[in-house]
Every structure is written in C-alpha cells, then in structure tokens.
Design an enzyme around this catalytic site. Structure first.
Site, mmCIF file in Angstrom:
data_model
loop_
_atom_site.group_PDB
_atom_site.id
_atom_site.type_symbol
_atom_site.label_atom_id
_atom_site.label_comp_id
_atom_site.label_asym_id
_atom_site.label_seq_id
_atom_site.Cartn_x
_atom_site.Cartn_y
_atom_site.Cartn_z
ATOM 1 C CE LYS A 180 30.666 50.056 52.029
ATOM 2 N NZ LYS A 180 30.617 51.314 51.292
HETATM 3 P P1 NAD Z 1 20.058 52.825 49.258
HETATM 4 O O1 NAD Z 1 19.768 51.777 50.226
HETATM 5 O O2 NAD Z 1 19.645 54.186 49.697
HETATM 6 O O3 NAD Z 1 19.552 52.759 47.732
HETATM 7 C C1 NAD Z 1 19.772 51.500 46.970
HETATM 8 C C2 NAD Z 1 18.621 51.461 45.831
HETATM 9 O O4 NAD Z 1 19.121 50.349 44.999
HETATM 10 C C3 NAD Z 1 17.037 51.437 46.121
HETATM 11 O O5 NAD Z 1 16.364 52.144 45.490
HETATM 12 C C4 NAD Z 1 17.004 49.755 46.048
HETATM 13 O O6 NAD Z 1 15.608 49.543 45.796
HETATM 14 C C5 NAD Z 1 17.882 49.838 44.662
HETATM 15 N N1 NAD Z 1 18.155 48.376 44.375
HETATM 16 C C6 NAD Z 1 18.691 47.353 44.855
HETATM 17 N N2 NAD Z 1 18.958 46.268 44.248
HETATM 18 C C7 NAD Z 1 18.682 46.784 43.031
HETATM 19 C C8 NAD Z 1 18.805 45.969 41.798
HETATM 20 N N3 NAD Z 1 18.963 44.740 41.547
HETATM 21 N N4 NAD Z 1 18.364 46.632 40.478
HETATM 22 C C9 NAD Z 1 17.954 48.158 40.747
HETATM 23 N N5 NAD Z 1 17.998 48.622 41.804
HETATM 24 C C10 NAD Z 1 18.335 48.035 42.860
HETATM 25 O O7 NAD Z 1 21.739 52.650 49.217
HETATM 26 P P2 NAD Z 1 22.511 53.994 48.448
HETATM 27 O O8 NAD Z 1 23.287 54.350 49.713
HETATM 28 O O9 NAD Z 1 21.953 54.681 47.679
HETATM 29 O O10 NAD Z 1 23.773 52.898 47.793
HETATM 30 C C11 NAD Z 1 23.577 52.611 46.498
HETATM 31 C C12 NAD Z 1 25.037 52.469 45.839
HETATM 32 O O11 NAD Z 1 25.713 53.795 46.170
HETATM 33 C C13 NAD Z 1 25.933 51.302 46.482
HETATM 34 O O12 NAD Z 1 26.578 50.814 45.808
HETATM 35 C C14 NAD Z 1 26.636 52.283 47.704
HETATM 36 O O13 NAD Z 1 27.877 51.397 48.097
HETATM 37 C C15 NAD Z 1 26.908 53.298 46.799
HETATM 38 N N6 NAD Z 1 27.427 54.624 47.498
HETATM 39 C C16 NAD Z 1 26.720 55.047 48.598
HETATM 40 C C17 NAD Z 1 27.041 56.206 49.199
HETATM 41 C C18 NAD Z 1 26.305 56.947 50.380
HETATM 42 O O14 NAD Z 1 26.629 57.782 50.716
HETATM 43 N N7 NAD Z 1 24.920 56.462 50.508
HETATM 44 C C19 NAD Z 1 28.491 56.654 49.008
HETATM 45 C C20 NAD Z 1 29.146 56.077 48.143
HETATM 46 C C21 NAD Z 1 28.617 55.165 47.282
#
Ligand code: NAD
Length: 421
Positions: free
Chosen positions: A111
């Site tokens: 990461k």
């Molecule tokens: P992103 O940046 O696209 O979206 C994150 C979202 O969370 C945004 O809408 C943001 O406003 C919101 N957010 C931030 N802080 C917040 C809070 N305190 N309360 C509510 N909402 C909040 O990120 P993403 O890629 O969608 O990642 C989100 C989660 O999914 C993370 O934990 C990430 O590690 C996990 N994840 C993402 C992927 C991927 O392919 N993008 C894969 C596996 C896991």
C-alpha cells in the site's frame, strides 16, 4: 504528523495484528512464521518537494510499504489523505496480502499513501506531486515487483501520471506498472466498476444464504466514491432500494428510496450528496444506524465500534471499505447474528480485476468487459463459498474464516519457499 488513536478510533495496524493473531491461533501457526507475517517486509518513507502554482515550495511525506511477497509481486493502492499515517499504510498493506490470498491471485500485499488534502491542490499541483512521489518510490515499484492502483482520492488519471512518469525514466512504455489506468493506455474494461461489482456478487450470495430477497432489501451506503457510488448503482439495478448514502460532508436519507443515478449527477455538479432534493440530511454517525437490511461502509477505517455496533439495524454488513469494523464491533455483530462480509473478501473485486489488467498488459491482449465480469464472478462466488465452508467448520464469523483461509495460504507459501539463506 501523527494520528491520535482512542478506544473508538483504534490504531489500524494494531487491529490488523490482532486479526492475524486470531487466525494464527486457529491454524496453530508456529511462532517463527507468525513473526514473519506480523512484520511488513519493506517500508519506504519519502519526503519530497513540490512547486506550487504561486511559486512557493511545499514538502510532502509519503509511504510505500510491501507487507509480504511470498505469493508474488506486491499489489496495493495509493491513497491521498490528510490523515494518512505509517501505521495506517502498514495495516492496509497487510490487508492486501490477505485479500490477494483469499481470492487466490498470485500477488503479495502493498500500500502507499501521501499525507495531503488533494482538494486543496490544483490539477497541475496534483500532477507534480504524483510524478515526484512516483519518482521517489520507483525504488520499489515495477511490473515484476510492486504494482500500485487507485485508492481513496486517487483515480485513473493519477494512475496515468504514475505510468507515464515510470515509463519516462525507463525510456519506453511500461503499462503493467500500475492498474486502474484509463482504457486508452492499457486499462481493462470493467476495472472502474470492479470493486463494486465484486461486492455486489458477494452480497447476492449472502442474501441467498440468509433467505433474503435482494430486490426487496433496503441498503445504506457510507461513502459515495468509486466503491460506494457504484455499488449503490449496481444494487439499485438489482432492484434493491437505496435509502441512505453519504460522503465526507454528511449523509442523505429517504426511506422510500433514492434515485442513485440522480444522486451521482447531483454529486458531480455540487461536489457532495448533501442538499439532494427530497431527502433528509443525516450525519455520518446516524447514517450507520438507519433502518436497513444491508449496510455498506465504503469510506474509511474505524467506522463501526463496540458502541455503535449495538445500534446497527442491518442484517448484513458488506465492507466495501478497508477496515471499517473494529474487533469490538465484530464481537457485537457475531453475538447479534449480523453477518459481516469482511473487506478482504467483499472488496476483493478491485484487486481481482487489477490482476486481470496486469495480465492483459503483460500479454498486450485485451478482453471484453463481459469476459472480465464473468471471470470476476467465478472468483468471487468461489471465494465466498471457500470462506463460508471454513466459517461453518470452525463456527466462526466470516472475517475469522477469511483470515484462516488467507493466512494459511501465505504461511504455506512461505514454508514451501523456505527461509533464505
Ligand atoms: P474515493 O475517494 O473514490 O471515495 C471515498 C468516498 O468516501 C468519498 O465519497 C468521500 O467523500 C467519502 N468519505 C470520506 N470520509 C468520509 C467519512 N468520514 N464519512 C463518510 N464518507 C466519507 O475512494 P474509494 O476508492 O471509493 O475507496 C473507499 C474505500 O474503499 C476505501 O476504504 C478503500 O480502501 C476501499 N477500496 C477501494 C477500492 C478501489 O478499487 N477503489 C478497492 C478496494 C477497497
């Protein structure tokens, strides 16, 4: 910069180590292998300057951590956030190791992260930050060594800048150095939706198991980004009713259901879901406790703890986010019969299609979206059943079962390879 942790907001690396201990006990792992798995293999901290638009110079700190390489090259996203810390990236890298092992793809875990609030930077500043961070971590990354992908606040454009920077240093195009790229430079059809689609496949299996009709289920999603917004859209296409969603600025609730595509375009226009017409405004804390059948945390770690877990009304919790549930909450959910679909299974669709993208880049031979989704579905359903079998065998929750499966696979690979020299 240090992050303060408390009973409610626990140190994610301490949580990750505790989760590993539980699985290691079930597996009866010898202490030497435990020690190997407990420690990240490589940690790189970088501080680097970026020239801002006004001519001033800022220095940013970033990390790239490879937790384990026993099963293949390291794989894991890059996060831009003001709260990124060394321990957070350590935990996330360890979770990546287990995630790749749960779905049985040939990667170890890594990461990366930069301590920055990207919303305060212009596009040009973000590009310069990304290119310099890439140069600093190019000691570690590469198509055979460590392959980054998008995470919180990074996207396909960020990946394009990383790929281009790495390629400029090499003198030729190296598309396989990152995944989650735009389609016109070696991205894979279906990668953008992959995390959400994998989560949808796992939720479909879980609702079948629980005798629930997904089409009659209500859903709340915390976090409306790549993972959260797309899973909300896909589940609404399965006829589920999405009653609440949120982002960093707050949440919205309509017990009759939200039009997800309309919320997506509202967010596109206004930068937040808050203010969406016809919905009540709720806080992110209250959102987690709304009446619903399925709760999907899709934002950050440490959202569900021993306290609010008692008030959660959902029957199924599907962790699109990494680490949203702490071990105290896990205990409460297990006692209350609430099924938690753990992050290392529920959001593994992203890394699975990243693996497909990497394979396609290495072969310069690309698949259709239908081929990708079909292969993804096979892997997700198989992995769900592998985890379920272990949960039933050991009479444990799905997280512990997923850990038993993953830690067992990584431990076996480590033993087969032996300890060098
Ligand atoms: P992103 O940046 O696209 O979206 C994150 C979202 O969370 C945004 O809408 C943001 O406003 C919101 N957010 C931030 N802080 C917040 C809070 N305190 N309360 C509510 N909402 C909040 O990120 P993403 O890629 O969608 O990642 C989100 C989660 O999914 C993370 O934990 C990430 O590690 C996990 N994840 C993402 C992927 C991927 O392919 N993008 C894969 C596996 C896991």
């Amino acid at each position: 910069m240090t992050t303060e942790y408390s009973a409610k907001v626990q140190n994610p690396y301490e949580i990750a180590k505790k989760q590993l201990e539980i699985a290691a006990d079930y597996l009866g792992l010898e202490s030497g292998i435990r020690k190997v798995l407990m420690h990240p293999a490589r940690e790189l901290t970088v501080s680097f300057p970026v020239q801002m638009d006004d001519g001033s110079i800022e220095v940013y700190t970033g990390f790239r951590i490879q937790h384990n390489l026993a099963r293949g090259p390291a794989k894991g996203g890059i996060r831009y956030h003001s709260q990124v810390s060394l321990d957070e990236v350590r935990a996330l890298s360890m979770w990546m190791t287990w995630k790749c092992a749960v779905v049985n793809i040939p990667f170890g875990g890594a990461k990366g992260g930069v301590i920055v609030d990207p919303k305060k930077l212009s596009k040009r500043e973000l590009e310069h930050l990304t290119r310099r961070y890439t140069t600093e971590i190019s000691l570690l990354i590469g198509p055979e060594t460590d392959i980054p992908a998008p995470d919180v606040n990074t996207n396909s454009q960020t990946m394009a800048w990383i790929m281009d920077t790495y390629s400029m240093h090499k003198g030729y195009s190296v598309t396989a150095v990152v995944t989650g790229k735009p389609l016109n430079i070696g991205g894979a059809e279906g990668r953008n939706e992959a995390t959400a689609r994998g989560c949808q496949y796992i939720i479909r299996e879980a609702t079948k198991l629980k005798g629930m009709d997904l089409a009659k289920s209500t859903v709340v999603v915390q976090g409306f980004g790549n993972a959260g917004a797309i899973v909300a859209r896909l589940l609404s296409e399965d006829s589920a009713t999405i009653v609440g969603v949120s982002d960093s600025q707050g949440g919205i609730y309509n017990p009759k259901g939200l039009d997800v595509r309309a919320v997506m375009s509202f967010k596109g226009e206004h930068g937040t879901v808050v203010g969406f017409p016809g919905a009540q405004v709720v806080s992110n804390e209250a959102l987690l406790e709304l009446p619903c059948d399925i709760l999907i945390p899709a934002a950050l770690e440490n959202q569900l703890n021993g306290d609010n877990a008692k008030r959660v009304k959902a029957k199924i919790i599907a962790e699109a986010a990494n680490g949203p549930t702490n071990p105290d909450a896990d205990k409460v959910f297990f006692e209350r019969g609430i099924m938690v679909l753990p992050d290392i299974l529920a959001n593994a669709g992203g890394v699975t299609v990243s693996y497909f993208e990497w394979v396609q880049d290495l072969q310069s031979f690309f698949w259709t979206e239908a081929e990708t989704n079909n292969r993804l579905q096979q892997i997700m359903v198989r992995s769900f059943n592998d985890v379920l079998r272990l949960a039933e065998l050991h009479k444990v929750d799905m997280r512990t079962a997923a850990y038993i499966l993953a830690v067992g696979r990584v431990a076996e690979a480590t033993k087969t390879r032996g300890i060098y020299p």
